[in-house]
Design a protein around this motif. Structure first.
Motif, PDB file in Angstrom:
ATOM      1  N   SER A  85      63.148  23.977  23.196  1.00  0.00           N
ATOM      2  CA  SER A  85      63.697  24.366  21.896  1.00  0.00           C
ATOM      3  C   SER A  85      62.649  24.392  20.803  1.00  0.00           C
ATOM      4  O   SER A  85      62.905  24.900  19.705  1.00  0.00           O
ATOM      5  N   ALA A  86      61.455  23.853  21.055  1.00  0.00           N
ATOM      6  CA  ALA A  86      60.421  23.817  20.021  1.00  0.00           C
ATOM      7  C   ALA A  86      59.743  25.169  19.833  1.00  0.00           C
ATOM      8  O   ALA A  86      58.996  25.363  18.876  1.00  0.00           O
ATOM      9  N   GLY A  87      59.989  26.095  20.754  1.00  0.00           N
ATOM     10  CA  GLY A  87      59.398  27.429  20.639  1.00  0.00           C
ATOM     11  C   GLY A  87      57.923  27.470  20.965  1.00  0.00           C
ATOM     12  O   GLY A  87      57.237  28.445  20.681  1.00  0.00           O
ATOM     13  N   ASP A  88      57.404  26.409  21.569  1.00  0.00           N
ATOM     14  CA  ASP A  88      55.986  26.327  21.910  1.00  0.00           C
ATOM     15  C   ASP A  88      55.843  26.496  23.417  1.00  0.00           C
ATOM     16  O   ASP A  88      56.323  25.677  24.191  1.00  0.00           O
ATOM     17  N   THR A  89      55.182  27.566  23.855  1.00  0.00           N
ATOM     18  CA  THR A  89      55.029  27.814  25.291  1.00  0.00           C
ATOM     19  C   THR A  89      53.606  27.549  25.749  1.00  0.00           C
ATOM     20  O   THR A  89      53.138  28.120  26.727  1.00  0.00           O
ATOM     21  N   SER A  90      52.905  26.670  25.046  1.00  0.00           N
ATOM     22  CA  SER A  90      51.508  26.398  25.370  1.00  0.00           C
ATOM     23  C   SER A  90      51.356  25.183  26.272  1.00  0.00           C
ATOM     24  O   SER A  90      50.581  24.285  25.992  1.00  0.00           O
ATOM     25  N   GLY A  91      52.143  25.133  27.336  1.00  0.00           N
ATOM     26  CA  GLY A  91      52.018  24.045  28.283  1.00  0.00           C
ATOM     27  C   GLY A  91      50.713  24.128  29.057  1.00  0.00           C
ATOM     28  O   GLY A  91      50.077  25.186  29.115  1.00  0.00           O
ATOM     29  N   GLU A  92      50.304  22.999  29.645  1.00  0.00           N
ATOM     30  CA  GLU A  92      49.054  22.964  30.399  1.00  0.00           C
ATOM     31  C   GLU A  92      49.174  22.087  31.634  1.00  0.00           C
ATOM     32  O   GLU A  92      49.820  21.046  31.608  1.00  0.00           O
ATOM     33  N   LEU A  93      48.517  22.541  32.693  1.00  0.00           N
ATOM     34  CA  LEU A  93      48.296  21.741  33.887  1.00  0.00           C
ATOM     35  C   LEU A  93      46.797  21.522  33.983  1.00  0.00           C
ATOM     36  O   LEU A  93      46.033  22.474  34.158  1.00  0.00           O
ATOM     37  N   THR A  94      46.362  20.276  33.797  1.00  0.00           N
ATOM     38  CA  THR A  94      44.943  19.952  33.743  1.00  0.00           C
ATOM     39  C   THR A  94      44.501  19.327  35.061  1.00  0.00           C
ATOM     40  O   THR A  94      45.071  18.328  35.501  1.00  0.00           O
ATOM     41  N   ALA A 134      52.446   8.985  28.690  1.00  0.00           N
ATOM     42  CA  ALA A 134      52.000   8.732  27.316  1.00  0.00           C
ATOM     43  C   ALA A 134      52.842   9.545  26.344  1.00  0.00           C
ATOM     44  O   ALA A 134      53.347  10.627  26.687  1.00  0.00           O
ATOM     45  N   GLU A 135      52.975   9.029  25.137  1.00  0.00           N
ATOM     46  CA  GLU A 135      53.701   9.757  24.104  1.00  0.00           C
ATOM     47  C   GLU A 135      52.905  10.963  23.631  1.00  0.00           C
ATOM     48  O   GLU A 135      51.671  10.984  23.710  1.00  0.00           O
ATOM     49  N   THR A 136      53.632  11.982  23.154  1.00  0.00           N
ATOM     50  CA  THR A 136      53.023  13.188  22.587  1.00  0.00           C
ATOM     51  C   THR A 136      53.637  13.445  21.230  1.00  0.00           C
ATOM     52  O   THR A 136      54.522  12.703  20.762  1.00  0.00           O
ATOM     53  N   GLN A 137      53.233  14.519  20.605  1.00  0.00           N
ATOM     54  CA  GLN A 137      53.809  14.875  19.313  1.00  0.00           C
ATOM     55  C   GLN A 137      55.303  15.215  19.427  1.00  0.00           C
ATOM     56  O   GLN A 137      56.010  15.279  18.410  1.00  0.00           O
ATOM     57  N   TYR A 138      55.789  15.429  20.648  1.00  0.00           N
ATOM     58  CA  TYR A 138      57.180  15.805  20.840  1.00  0.00           C
ATOM     59  C   TYR A 138      58.074  14.644  21.285  1.00  0.00           C
ATOM     60  O   TYR A 138      59.268  14.823  21.467  1.00  0.00           O
ATOM     61  N   THR A 139      57.516  13.454  21.457  1.00  0.00           N
ATOM     62  CA  THR A 139      58.321  12.330  21.936  1.00  0.00           C
ATOM     63  C   THR A 139      59.514  12.065  21.025  1.00  0.00           C
ATOM     64  O   THR A 139      60.631  11.798  21.502  1.00  0.00           O
ATOM     65  N   TYR A 140      59.308  12.156  19.749  1.00  0.00           N
ATOM     66  CA  TYR A 140      60.396  11.855  18.805  1.00  0.00           C
ATOM     67  C   TYR A 140      60.857  13.105  18.044  1.00  0.00           C
ATOM     68  O   TYR A 140      61.438  13.002  16.967  1.00  0.00           O
ATOM     69  N   ALA A 141      60.628  14.269  18.607  1.00  0.00           N
ATOM     70  CA  ALA A 141      61.027  15.520  17.967  1.00  0.00           C
ATOM     71  C   ALA A 141      62.549  15.609  17.881  1.00  0.00           C
ATOM     72  O   ALA A 141      63.279  15.015  18.667  1.00  0.00           O
ATOM     73  N   THR A 142      63.021  16.358  16.901  1.00  0.00           N
ATOM     74  CA  THR A 142      64.469  16.544  16.699  1.00  0.00           C
ATOM     75  C   THR A 142      64.852  18.011  16.802  1.00  0.00           C
ATOM     76  O   THR A 142      65.716  18.505  16.080  1.00  0.00           O
ATOM     77  N   THR A 143      64.192  18.711  17.714  1.00  0.00           N
ATOM     78  CA  THR A 143      64.379  20.165  17.815  1.00  0.00           C
ATOM     79  C   THR A 143      65.583  20.571  18.655  1.00  0.00           C
ATOM     80  O   THR A 143      65.992  21.731  18.620  1.00  0.00           O
ATOM     81  N   ASN A 144      66.151  19.659  19.446  1.00  0.00           N
ATOM     82  CA  ASN A 144      67.270  20.034  20.339  1.00  0.00           C
ATOM     83  C   ASN A 144      68.572  20.193  19.557  1.00  0.00           C
ATOM     84  O   ASN A 144      68.728  19.686  18.469  1.00  0.00           O
TER      85      ASN A 144
END
Length: 404
Positions: free
Chosen positions: A217-226, A394-404
Motif C-alpha cells: 500500500s505504500a506505492g513503493d516497488t523498490s524491493g531488493e534481494l541482496t 531488523a526494523e525498517t522505515q516501514y515497521t511502524y507505517a500507517t499506510t494500510n
C-alpha cells in the motif's frame, strides 16, 4: 500500483554442476542487489487464507518426508527478472525462501549455446488452495544472470511442461535450504541451489542474502534481494538473529523458535515457525488463532476467508508481538490489516477491514506453528545466513507505517 496477476507454482529441484574446471577467485566482501517487484494475484485466487493453508500443508509434508519441494498459490509475492542462457533471455520468477530450486515454464525457455539437457526428469507436488497437483519436466543446466555482477555457470534449471495458470510469471527462484531438493530429480539426491553455486563459484564471499520490501500500500516497488550480505541502508536499528530451530519440520526451512503475544496476552509459546516469502499472510496454529480471534472480536468473513473487524474494533486493536531469538518484533495494529486500497483484489468490500493473521490449519505442537509471510516481512528486513545457520530481522522505515 496496478494489480498484476500471480500464481505461485511448486518449487522444483534440479541437478547443478557447481563450477568450471578452473576455480574463480573468491569475490571481495561486497554485495550485489537484484531488484524486486510485488505482484498482487487477481486471477483465480478468491480465498488467500485457503491458498496459504494449502501451502502450509505441503510444507509440512515436504519437511517431514524430505521427498518433495513445494510452493502454492499466494495473493502477494516478490518477483524478480533473471536472465537464462547466453545471450540471456529474461524471465519473471517468484522469489521463494520456502523452496530451493530454480525452474521456468517450457513455453518461455529458449535454448542457447550454454543450454545442456541432462536427460534427468523432475517431478514435484504443490497445493493450489484446495487440491494437490504434480508438475514435471526436463532438467537442463544453463547460465543464469541475476545481475551484471552475479552470473552463475552451469546452474541446474528445471523446464516444466504443462504448467497452467501462471499469468505473467514464468517460474521460481528457490532460496531455501538445499535439503528441500532431495529426491525431486532423477539420478540425483540433492542438487545445489542458486545460492550454493554463487558461493562455490566464488561469485559471493558470504552465504548470506537479505530481503527488503515495503508494504504494497505504500506505492513503493523498490524491493531488493541482496546477495552476499545485506543492505545496511535499508534498516533503522540493530539486526536481531535467531538460530535455525531444531524442531522438525520447521528446521528443514528457514525456521526459528518464536512466541507470540497479543497485547499482554501470550497466545503461543515455545513454537517453531518459518520465515517465508512464498506465503502471503501470517499463519499461526489453530489454538493461537482462536485466542487472537477472541481478543480482537473479529468474525470470519466468508468472501475473503480472513478475519474482519469494524472501525471501532480497529481503534481498540492491540499490537501483536513476536519473540524471536532475543528480540521482540512489534506488529502494530495497522500492520495487522490488509491494505484497504487492495481489498477488491481479495474479493473484499472497499470499506472492509480485514486482518492478515490467519489459521494455519493445525494445532500447536505440529512442528510448524507459525509462518511469517509477506505481511510480516514487509515490515521487517530479513537476513538469511546459511554459514551461521541463522535468520536475522531488523526494523525498517516501514515497521511502524500507517499506510494500510
Amino acid at each position: 500500483m496496478s494489480l498484476l496477476c500471480l500464481l505461485t507454482l511448486p518449487a522444483l529441484a534440479f541437478l547443478s554442476l557447481s563450477a568450471s574446471a578452473m576455480p574463480h577467485p573468491r569475490a571481495a566482501s561486497s554485495t550485489s542487489a537484484l531488484k524486486l517487484a510485488v505482484r498482487i494475484h487477481s486471477n483465480g485466487i478468491k480465498n488467500i487464507a485457503a491458498a496459504d493453508r494449502a501451502r502450509a500443508r505441503t510444507l509440512v509434508e515436504a519437511g517431514s518426508s524430505s521427498s518433495i519441494g513445494n510452493v502454492t498459490n499466494a495473493g502477494v509475492m516478490y518477483t524478480a527478472d533473471i536472465g537464462v542462457g547466453s545471450p540471456p533471455a529474461y524471465h519473471t520468477v517468484v522469489v521463494d525462501t520456502g523452496s530451493s530450486n530454480t525452474w521456468i515454464a517450457n513455453k518461455s525457455y529458449t535454448k542457447t549455446s550454454t543450454s545442456y539437457d541432462t536427460g534427468n526428469q523432475f517431478v514435484v507436488s504443490y497445493g493450489d488452495g484446495f487440491n494437490y497437483t504434480l508438475v514435471a519436466g526436463e532438467e537442463y543446466t544453463d547460465t543464469i544472470t541475476l545481475t551484471s555482477n552475479l552470473v552463475i555457470e552451469k546452474q541446474s534449471i528445471g523446464v516444466a511442461f504443462n504448467v497452467s495458470g501462471m499469468g505473467s510469471v514464468d517460474g521460481i527462484l528457490g532460496l531455501g535450504p538445499v535439503d528441500l531438493t532431495w529426491g525431486t530429480v532423477s539420478n540425483a539426491e540433492e542438487v545445489p541451489t542458486v545460492m550454493d553455486n554463487l558461493y562455490t563459484q566464488n561469485t559471493i564471499s558470504s552465504e548470506v542474502f537479505g530481503v527488503f520490501f515495503s508494504p504494497a500500500s505504500a506505492g513503493d516497488t523498490s524491493g531488493e534481494l541482496t546477495f552476499g550480505g545485506y543492505d545496511q541502508s535499508k534498516i533503522t536499528g540493530d539486526v536481531g538473529y535467531a538460530h535455525i530451530t531444531t524442531t522438525s519440520p520447521a528446521n528443514g526451512y528457514w525456521g526459528v523458535d518464536e512466541a507470540i503475544s497479543y497485547g499482554e496476552t501470550k497466545i503461543l509459546t515455545s513454537a517453531a515457525g518459518i520465515v517465508d516469502t512464498g506465503t502471503t499472510l501470517i499463519l499461526i496454529a489453530s489454538d493461537a488463532f482462536d485466542s487472537y480471534k477472541s481478543g480482537t472480536g473479529a468474525i470470519l468473513d466468508a468472501s475473503t476467508g480472513l478475519l474482519k473487524i469494524s472501525s471501532d474494533q480497529y481503534n481498540q486493536l492491540s499490537s501483536l508481538f513476536f519473540e524471536i531469538g532475543e528480540e521482540s518484533y512489534e506488529l502494530t495494529p495497522n500492520a495487522q490489516i490488509w491494505p484497504r486500497s487492495l481489498n477488491t483484489a481479495i474479493n473484499g468490500t472497499t470499506d472492509g477491514i480485514y486482518l492478515v493473521v490467519s489459521d494455519i490449519g493445525m494445532q500447536s505442537g505440529s512442528g510448524l506453528d507459525v509462518i511469517n509471510g509477506y505481511c510480516f516481512l514487509e515490515r521487517f528486513y530479513s537476513i538469511f545466513d546459511k554459514t551461521n545457520s541463522r535468520v536475522g530481522l531488523a526494523e525498517t522505515q516501514y515497521t511502524y507505517a500507517t499506510t494500510n
